[in-house]
Design a protein around this motif. Structure first.
Motif, PDB file in Angstrom:
ATOM      1  N   GLY A 185      42.674 -84.604 -69.221  1.00 14.84           N
ATOM      2  CA  GLY A 185      43.196 -85.375 -70.652  1.00 14.84           C
ATOM      3  C   GLY A 185      44.836 -84.298 -70.262  1.00 14.84           C
ATOM      4  N   ALA A 186      45.180 -84.225 -68.788  1.00 15.13           N
ATOM      5  CA  ALA A 186      46.319 -84.638 -68.754  1.00 15.13           C
ATOM      6  C   ALA A 186      47.581 -85.688 -68.928  1.00 15.13           C
ATOM      7  N   THR A 187      48.485 -85.872 -68.199  1.00 14.87           N
ATOM      8  CA  THR A 187      49.659 -87.140 -67.612  1.00 14.87           C
ATOM      9  C   THR A 187      49.316 -87.004 -66.367  1.00 14.87           C
ATOM     10  N   LEU A 188      49.763 -88.335 -66.636  1.00 14.81           N
ATOM     11  CA  LEU A 188      49.860 -89.464 -64.767  1.00 14.81           C
ATOM     12  C   LEU A 188      51.299 -88.496 -64.486  1.00 14.81           C
ATOM     13  N   ALA A 189      52.197 -87.392 -64.663  1.00 10.69           N
ATOM     14  CA  ALA A 189      53.224 -86.337 -64.067  1.00 10.69           C
ATOM     15  C   ALA A 189      52.646 -85.070 -64.181  1.00 10.69           C
ATOM     16  N   GLU A 190      51.031 -85.228 -64.353  1.00  9.10           N
ATOM     17  CA  GLU A 190      51.275 -84.118 -63.613  1.00  9.10           C
ATOM     18  C   GLU A 190      49.933 -84.596 -62.001  1.00  9.10           C
ATOM     19  N   THR A 191      49.589 -85.499 -62.588  1.00 11.14           N
ATOM     20  CA  THR A 191      48.647 -86.776 -61.693  1.00 11.14           C
ATOM     21  C   THR A 191      50.050 -86.405 -60.414  1.00 11.14           C
TER      22      THR A 191
END
Length: 367
Positions: free
Chosen positions: A68-74
């Motif tokens: 449930g994170a975002t592409l920024a964490e990816t």
């Protein structure tokens, strides 16, 4: 939209944990061993990333088994994977997941969260805004489902994949790689840590995910995301090259002096540092725009690739050259980073392609 490009405290903690994990499980000696083997990637490392820690599904919603994170964490994870030159199919799976999120394909997203590798069956050098026409044709016999025929050449990260997303005849199809009529043949690639293969379809059964504008929009979103995320990998790669070169020049002595004390080398490293700072800003902007579905996401991704690709190549070249004789040997990891930088410079579009995209976006004639 007001975007905050700074790393959050959670992202810094994520970076630290991934770096420590890769330090233990992906030293360059292991990376070289995997590159020299017949295996397409490091299966144990992928299992650790995808299954045991769930890092492959950071941007997948929690109700589908993701974080449930975002592409920024990816992007933060990709920085560290680039820093380690890790041979895992992380980038391709993240790109395919972006297309699946766009289409709302819950079952396939659950598969990603479970550690399955899903690859987008497009040539490695395909960039956003100008995907090549597909050589794959679709036929339907009687009341049966669609069958695919044709070949897609130089597909990245497809050797480990269990599912392929195949653009064909204006639609986007999903194909099980174990199905009859699907043949994968590995081809020689410069970067042994990201192998390529040709994928041939001979009356291969497929399932239609989307067609027309909906399929085109999902494919475009995936390619823009790929260009944005790749920039973070390139920044991590360039940072390793700079750090390693600085440390070598501090400890290497010639003519009774540390090599790093020579002014000409200081200037080259200072110039590279400035370019890397700019590259990090561009990559971070692209990742945050992609995570927020910002209207400028396409522009940010094109800007990042136009700058970060050449910077990564230059950093790797300087690393090889400034290490002197040892930098040209198989016993030093510099060649792994140079190969990854050169191959990444054409993935999801070359810098020249992205400069043309930028020119079109700001209404300037391209060269």
């Amino acid at each position: 939209m007001n975007l905050d490009l700074r790393y959050t405290e959670e992202q810094e903690l994520l970076r630290d944990s991934v770096r420590a994990m890769l330090g233990d499980h992906a030293p360059w000696t292991r990376v070289l061993k995997v590159a020299e083997s017949t295996e397409p990637d490091d299966a144990d490392l992928w299992r650790l990333l995808a299954v045991e820690t769930g890092l492959a599904a950071l941007a997948v919603p929690e109700h589908l088994g993701g974080a449930g994170a975002t592409l920024a964490e990816t992007a933060v994870v990709l920085e560290e994977l680039g820093r380690a030159c890790a041979p895992v199919p992380y980038l391709g799976t993240a790109v395919a997941a972006r297309a699946l999120l766009h289409l709302g394909e819950t079952d396939l997203l659950r598969a990603v969260a479970g550690g399955e590798v899903i690859a987008l069956a497009l040539p490695f050098a395909t960039g956003p805004a100008a995907p090549p026409p597909s050589d794959v044709e679709v036929t339907v016999l009687g009341d049966g489902g669609p069958l695919l025929n044709g070949t897609v050449r130089s597909v990245a990260e497809a050797l480990r994949a269990t599912v392929l997303l195949v653009p064909a005849d204006g639609g986007l199809y999903v194909v099980d790689v174990t199905a009859a009529g699907v043949v994968r043949e590995q081809v020689v690639s410069l970067d042994e840590t990201r192998p390529l293969c040709d994928v041939a379809f001979w009356n291969a059964p497929a399932r239609l995910l989307a067609s027309g504008p909906r399929a085109a929009a999902a494919l475009d979103a995936a390619l823009v995301t790929g260009a944005a995320l790749l920039a973070s990998e390139q920044v991590g790669l360039a940072q390793w090259c700079l750090d390693t070169t600085v440390e070598h020049l501090r400890t290497r002595y010639q003519f009774g002096r540390a090599v790093g004390s020579f002014q000409a080398l200081k200037h080259r490293l200072a110039d590279l540092w400035v370019e890397l700072v700019q590259a990090r800003a561009a990559a971070r902007h692209a990742a945050v725009c992609a995570a927020a579905d910002d209207p400028d996401a396409r522009l940010a991704a094109a800007l990042a690739q136009a700058h970060c690709g050449p910077v990564a190549v230059r950093a790797a070249e300087e690393c090889v050259q400034m290490h002197g004789g040892i930098g040209f040997t198989w016993e030093h990891p510099a060649h792994l980073y140079l190969k990854r930088a050169k191959s990444a410079a054409i993935a999801y579009g070359t810098a020249a392609h992205h400069r043309s995209v930028l020119a079109a976006l700001v209404d300037l004639p391209s060269a």
